[in-house]
Design a protein around this motif. Sequence first.
Motif, mmCIF file in Angstrom:
data_model
loop_
_atom_site.group_PDB
_atom_site.id
_atom_site.type_symbol
_atom_site.label_atom_id
_atom_site.label_comp_id
_atom_site.label_asym_id
_atom_site.label_seq_id
_atom_site.Cartn_x
_atom_site.Cartn_y
_atom_site.Cartn_z
ATOM 1 N N GLU A 185 0.813 -1.207 0.000
ATOM 2 C CA GLU A 185 0.000 0.000 0.000
ATOM 3 C C GLU A 185 0.852 1.265 0.000
ATOM 4 O O GLU A 185 0.556 2.230 -0.711
ATOM 5 C CB GLU A 185 -0.942 -0.002 1.211
ATOM 6 C CG GLU A 185 -2.073 -1.013 1.095
ATOM 7 C CD GLU A 185 -3.072 -0.879 2.225
ATOM 8 O OE1 GLU A 185 -2.998 0.118 2.971
ATOM 9 O OE2 GLU A 185 -3.936 -1.761 2.364
ATOM 10 N N LEU A 207 2.465 1.718 -3.378
ATOM 11 C CA LEU A 207 1.469 2.106 -4.378
ATOM 12 C C LEU A 207 1.254 3.614 -4.363
ATOM 13 O O LEU A 207 1.132 4.237 -5.420
ATOM 14 C CB LEU A 207 0.145 1.389 -4.123
ATOM 15 C CG LEU A 207 -0.984 1.701 -5.117
ATOM 16 C CD1 LEU A 207 -0.605 1.243 -6.526
ATOM 17 C CD2 LEU A 207 -2.285 1.060 -4.675
ATOM 18 N N HIS A 246 -5.978 -6.612 -13.864
ATOM 19 C CA HIS A 246 -6.411 -7.265 -12.636
ATOM 20 C C HIS A 246 -5.209 -7.427 -11.713
ATOM 21 O O HIS A 246 -4.064 -7.469 -12.174
ATOM 22 C CB HIS A 246 -7.035 -8.630 -12.927
ATOM 23 C CG HIS A 246 -6.071 -9.611 -13.548
ATOM 24 N ND1 HIS A 246 -5.891 -9.699 -14.920
ATOM 25 C CD2 HIS A 246 -5.225 -10.525 -12.998
ATOM 26 C CE1 HIS A 246 -4.987 -10.623 -15.184
ATOM 27 N NE2 HIS A 246 -4.563 -11.147 -14.035
ATOM 28 N N LYS A 247 -5.475 -7.491 -10.450
ATOM 29 C CA LYS A 247 -4.399 -7.651 -9.461
ATOM 30 C C LYS A 247 -3.738 -9.009 -9.654
ATOM 31 O O LYS A 247 -4.409 -10.029 -9.749
ATOM 32 C CB LYS A 247 -4.960 -7.531 -8.045
ATOM 33 C CG LYS A 247 -3.914 -7.491 -6.942
ATOM 34 C CD LYS A 247 -4.590 -7.191 -5.606
ATOM 35 C CE LYS A 247 -3.576 -7.125 -4.468
ATOM 36 N NZ LYS A 247 -3.028 -8.459 -4.130
ATOM 37 N N ARG A 248 -2.434 -8.983 -9.754
ATOM 38 C CA ARG A 248 -1.694 -10.213 -10.020
ATOM 39 C C ARG A 248 -1.893 -11.238 -8.900
ATOM 40 O O ARG A 248 -1.696 -10.921 -7.714
ATOM 41 C CB ARG A 248 -0.197 -9.908 -10.171
ATOM 42 C CG ARG A 248 0.663 -11.150 -10.414
ATOM 43 C CD ARG A 248 2.102 -10.775 -10.663
ATOM 44 N NE ARG A 248 2.220 -9.977 -11.868
ATOM 45 C CZ ARG A 248 3.333 -9.325 -12.221
ATOM 46 N NH1 ARG A 248 4.397 -9.370 -11.449
ATOM 47 N NH2 ARG A 248 3.355 -8.625 -13.330
ATOM 48 N N ASP A 265 3.795 -12.814 -3.406
ATOM 49 C CA ASP A 265 2.719 -11.826 -3.452
ATOM 50 C C ASP A 265 3.316 -10.505 -3.935
ATOM 51 O O ASP A 265 4.069 -9.861 -3.212
ATOM 52 C CB ASP A 265 2.098 -11.663 -2.061
ATOM 53 C CG ASP A 265 0.918 -10.694 -2.068
ATOM 54 O OD1 ASP A 265 0.589 -10.161 -3.150
ATOM 55 O OD2 ASP A 265 0.343 -10.479 -0.989
ATOM 56 N N TYR A 320 0.021 -4.755 -5.043
ATOM 57 C CA TYR A 320 -0.865 -4.023 -5.947
ATOM 58 C C TYR A 320 -0.211 -3.836 -7.317
ATOM 59 O O TYR A 320 0.066 -2.730 -7.766
ATOM 60 C CB TYR A 320 -1.252 -2.686 -5.333
ATOM 61 C CG TYR A 320 -2.088 -2.848 -4.086
ATOM 62 C CD1 TYR A 320 -3.467 -3.038 -4.173
ATOM 63 C CD2 TYR A 320 -1.490 -2.847 -2.833
ATOM 64 C CE1 TYR A 320 -4.234 -3.216 -3.029
ATOM 65 C CE2 TYR A 320 -2.246 -3.032 -1.681
ATOM 66 C CZ TYR A 320 -3.623 -3.217 -1.791
ATOM 67 O OH TYR A 320 -4.365 -3.405 -0.653
ATOM 68 N N GLY A 339 -0.598 -4.807 -11.395
ATOM 69 C CA GLY A 339 -1.629 -5.151 -12.360
ATOM 70 C C GLY A 339 -1.100 -5.910 -13.554
ATOM 71 O O GLY A 339 -0.099 -5.514 -14.156
ATOM 72 N N ASP A 376 -8.392 -1.499 -12.221
ATOM 73 C CA ASP A 376 -9.113 -2.759 -12.321
ATOM 74 C C ASP A 376 -10.604 -2.591 -12.578
ATOM 75 O O ASP A 376 -11.359 -3.572 -12.570
ATOM 76 C CB ASP A 376 -8.892 -3.599 -11.061
ATOM 77 C CG ASP A 376 -9.431 -2.934 -9.795
ATOM 78 O OD1 ASP A 376 -9.993 -1.823 -9.886
ATOM 79 O OD2 ASP A 376 -9.278 -3.535 -8.704
ATOM 80 N N ASN A 411 -9.539 0.754 -8.165
ATOM 81 C CA ASN A 411 -8.179 0.539 -7.665
ATOM 82 C C ASN A 411 -7.132 0.806 -8.739
ATOM 83 O O ASN A 411 -7.228 0.284 -9.855
ATOM 84 C CB ASN A 411 -8.019 -0.902 -7.173
ATOM 85 C CG ASN A 411 -8.984 -1.230 -6.063
ATOM 86 O OD1 ASN A 411 -9.002 -0.577 -5.025
ATOM 87 N ND2 ASN A 411 -9.802 -2.253 -6.267
ATOM 88 N N LEU A 427 -3.377 0.201 -10.073
ATOM 89 C CA LEU A 427 -2.418 -0.889 -9.966
ATOM 90 C C LEU A 427 -1.120 -0.514 -10.679
ATOM 91 O O LEU A 427 -1.139 0.072 -11.758
ATOM 92 C CB LEU A 427 -2.990 -2.175 -10.563
ATOM 93 C CG LEU A 427 -4.229 -2.753 -9.845
ATOM 94 C CD1 LEU A 427 -4.855 -3.860 -10.681
ATOM 95 C CD2 LEU A 427 -3.855 -3.273 -8.460
ATOM 96 N N THR A 479 1.954 -1.176 -12.894
ATOM 97 C CA THR A 479 2.138 -2.086 -14.026
ATOM 98 C C THR A 479 3.497 -1.844 -14.670
ATOM 99 O O THR A 479 3.891 -0.703 -14.888
ATOM 100 C CB THR A 479 1.012 -1.885 -15.057
ATOM 101 O OG1 THR A 479 -0.249 -2.171 -14.429
ATOM 102 C CG2 THR A 479 1.183 -2.802 -16.254
#
Length: 257
Positions: free
Chosen positions: A67, A70, A110-112, A119, A122, A124, A152, A156, A158, A160
């Motif tokens: 977060e 991001l 979309h969130k990977r 993980d 955030y 995309g 998304d 949100n 994301l 990229t």
Amino acid sequence: MKEKLTIVKVGGAVVEDAEQLTRLLKDFSAIEGRKLLVHGGGRRATKVAERLGIETKMIDGRRITDEAMLEVVTMVYGGLVNKQVVARLQACGVNALGLTGADADVVRSHKRPLKNGIDYGYVGDVDCADGDTLCGLIEQGIVPVMAPLTHDGKGNILNTNADTMASETAKALAGHYDVTLIFSFEKPGVLRHPDDDTSLIPVITREDFERYKADGTISGGMLPKLENALSAVDAGVSRVIITLASAIDGQHGTVIC
């Protein structure tokens, strides 16, 4: 016959260097015909994050985006870097318009999901790019300048990968134009030996890529760059070139085929 469109992606190291960026924007302004610019800004984001006490984590050339990170990349990519580039292109007589993927819904993602237990936060993965909307802007004489941020559709933003942004944009526009995609950065192309600028690999096929990946010739951030280049060629982009930021005339660097 389709009209020509040149898409140039400029990497974060060039964005960070005022002299290199000035030359690139001058050369980009001189490109005839329709064009589009995609920029990175990762090094600037890393510096801003460091000042804020936020740790930067990278895996295989891709940024882990929690977060806090991001917020940093949204500010740096969509604000500071994007608007500086747009302003400087306007000074060069280029009618530039800064965009993220959320603007006019031009790139949705979309969130990977977890990959190999990793993980990415955030980040995309692109679902679609709107070539029709971008074409409409380009046909009005506008030059889109795209930051590596997508959305998304659920509110949100994301983060990229900028090479992915350039590749997906090129693929979306390949139905409208004869597209040349140029990945420009601080090296003359793909090198056999990263510290030897004379070790340029002039042409890379998918078979070459798999071999170079397996033997370690190509690693780190060059992996996603080449994956995106090959994906673009497979999808109908006419030419993909990886080259020095001061050589975006299409006559130098590594050609992906």
